[in-house]
Design a protein around this motif. Structure first.
Motif, PDB file in Angstrom:
ATOM      1  N   ALA A 297      32.078 -62.887  51.424  1.00 45.49           N
ATOM      2  CA  ALA A 297      31.449 -64.028  51.397  1.00 45.49           C
ATOM      3  C   ALA A 297      30.809 -65.134  52.335  1.00 45.49           C
ATOM      4  O   ALA A 297      31.978 -65.447  52.421  1.00 45.49           O
ATOM      5  N   GLU A 298      30.134 -64.649  52.685  1.00 41.96           N
ATOM      6  CA  GLU A 298      30.033 -66.248  53.883  1.00 41.96           C
ATOM      7  C   GLU A 298      30.086 -67.378  53.789  1.00 41.96           C
ATOM      8  O   GLU A 298      29.440 -68.027  52.978  1.00 41.96           O
ATOM      9  N   GLY A 299      30.836 -68.193  53.600  1.00 41.74           N
ATOM     10  CA  GLY A 299      31.095 -69.682  54.050  1.00 41.74           C
ATOM     11  C   GLY A 299      31.573 -70.128  52.759  1.00 41.74           C
ATOM     12  O   GLY A 299      32.110 -71.512  52.073  1.00 41.74           O
ATOM     13  N   LEU A 300      32.145 -69.374  51.949  1.00 49.46           N
ATOM     14  CA  LEU A 300      33.500 -69.837  50.361  1.00 49.46           C
ATOM     15  C   LEU A 300      34.528 -69.533  51.209  1.00 49.46           C
ATOM     16  O   LEU A 300      35.104 -70.787  49.931  1.00 49.46           O
TER      17      LEU A 300
ATOM     18  N   MET B 272      36.246 -62.822  46.456  1.00 55.03           N
ATOM     19  CA  MET B 272      36.406 -61.793  46.515  1.00 55.03           C
ATOM     20  C   MET B 272      36.597 -61.056  47.967  1.00 55.03           C
ATOM     21  O   MET B 272      35.902 -61.284  48.419  1.00 55.03           O
ATOM     22  N   VAL B 273      37.545 -60.007  48.230  1.00 52.72           N
ATOM     23  CA  VAL B 273      37.703 -59.310  49.318  1.00 52.72           C
ATOM     24  C   VAL B 273      37.181 -58.173  48.958  1.00 52.72           C
ATOM     25  O   VAL B 273      37.834 -57.024  47.517  1.00 52.72           O
TER      26      VAL B 273
ATOM     27  N   LEU C 154      28.860 -57.474  47.952  1.00 51.22           N
ATOM     28  CA  LEU C 154      28.956 -58.698  47.687  1.00 51.22           C
ATOM     29  C   LEU C 154      27.027 -59.078  48.014  1.00 51.22           C
ATOM     30  O   LEU C 154      26.237 -58.418  49.183  1.00 51.22           O
ATOM     31  N   PRO C 155      26.155 -60.182  47.690  1.00 48.87           N
ATOM     32  CA  PRO C 155      25.294 -60.592  47.742  1.00 48.87           C
ATOM     33  C   PRO C 155      24.845 -61.272  49.010  1.00 48.87           C
ATOM     34  O   PRO C 155      26.194 -62.046  49.315  1.00 48.87           O
ATOM     35  N   GLY C 156      23.660 -61.408  49.323  1.00 53.01           N
ATOM     36  CA  GLY C 156      24.548 -62.844  50.431  1.00 53.01           C
ATOM     37  C   GLY C 156      24.463 -62.583  51.892  1.00 53.01           C
ATOM     38  O   GLY C 156      25.270 -60.960  51.922  1.00 53.01           O
ATOM     39  N   ALA C 157      24.759 -63.267  52.451  1.00 53.49           N
ATOM     40  CA  ALA C 157      25.698 -63.151  54.178  1.00 53.49           C
ATOM     41  C   ALA C 157      26.668 -63.261  53.820  1.00 53.49           C
ATOM     42  O   ALA C 157      27.350 -63.137  53.116  1.00 53.49           O
ATOM     43  N   VAL C 158      26.988 -61.950  54.401  1.00 50.29           N
ATOM     44  CA  VAL C 158      29.199 -61.273  54.258  1.00 50.29           C
ATOM     45  C   VAL C 158      29.274 -61.310  55.995  1.00 50.29           C
ATOM     46  O   VAL C 158      29.042 -61.547  56.181  1.00 50.29           O
ATOM     47  N   VAL C 159      30.608 -61.067  56.200  1.00 48.79           N
ATOM     48  CA  VAL C 159      31.336 -61.072  57.032  1.00 48.79           C
ATOM     49  C   VAL C 159      32.308 -59.762  56.890  1.00 48.79           C
ATOM     50  O   VAL C 159      32.598 -59.853  55.870  1.00 48.79           O
TER      51      VAL C 159
END
Length: 172
Positions: free
Chosen positions: A104-107, A76-77, A83-88
């Motif tokens: 979301a970072e890492g997805l 999801m953009v 968004l929870p957690g680490a994001v870019v």
């Protein structure tokens, strides 16, 4: 099937002078909805994606069944704070201000072939910002697929990836 026959137009929404293309009538018609998903899946499949990326929020409606049909995931953009957690993040300018998109970072694994999907291409600003955000996380953006393109707004010219739309309207 004529999918345009299942999209209601509402004049002067959300403000005077705007002709709104309401997809809720298409979603409510089982056969038209099924046909839409099939056509979108065919368009996406042509780009050979590893993953889909969907723009908030109506893009999610289309990404979920298309990803399921193709046997791939989707990310999801979203707008800031959703968004929870680490994001870019990626900040961008709009016609009247600025905004920020996040994933979301890492997805999205670096090097993944990603196809961007959304319901509507208007001016192209959010779509191009989404492409830039996906590149920031290392994705190869193979293309973009939209249900509707408002051709009068020339959003296609702003995108620097191949794109496919199912339905075009001259207005904008």
């Amino acid at each position: 099937m004529d999918l345009k026959a299942h999209i209601r137009t509402i004049p002067d929404f959300p403000k005077p002078g705007i002709l709104f293309y309401d997809i809720s009538t298409l979603l409510a018609h089982a056969e038209a909805w099924r046909e839409t998903v099939e056509r979108l899946a065919d368009a996406v499949r042509a780009y050979r994606p590893d993953v889909l990326a969907a723009i908030e929020s109506r893009g999610f409606i289309f990404a979920a069944p298309v990803a399921y049909k193709l046997g791939i995931g989707f990310t999801m953009v979203r707008k800031v704070g959703k968004l929870p957690g680490a994001v870019v993040s990626h900040a961008y300018d709009l016609e009247y201000g600025s905004d920020t998109l996040q994933v979301a970072e890492g997805l999205v694994p670096a090097g993944s072939r990603v196809v961007l999907i959304d319901d509507l291409l208007a001016t192209g600003g959010t779509a191009q910002a989404s492409v830039q955000l996906l590149r920031k996380v290392g994705a190869e953006v193979a293309g973009a697929v939209f249900l509707i393109e408002l051709m009068g707004l020339k959003g296609r010219a702003r995108l620097d990836v191949p794109m496919t739309t199912l339905l075009g309207y001259e207005g904008g």
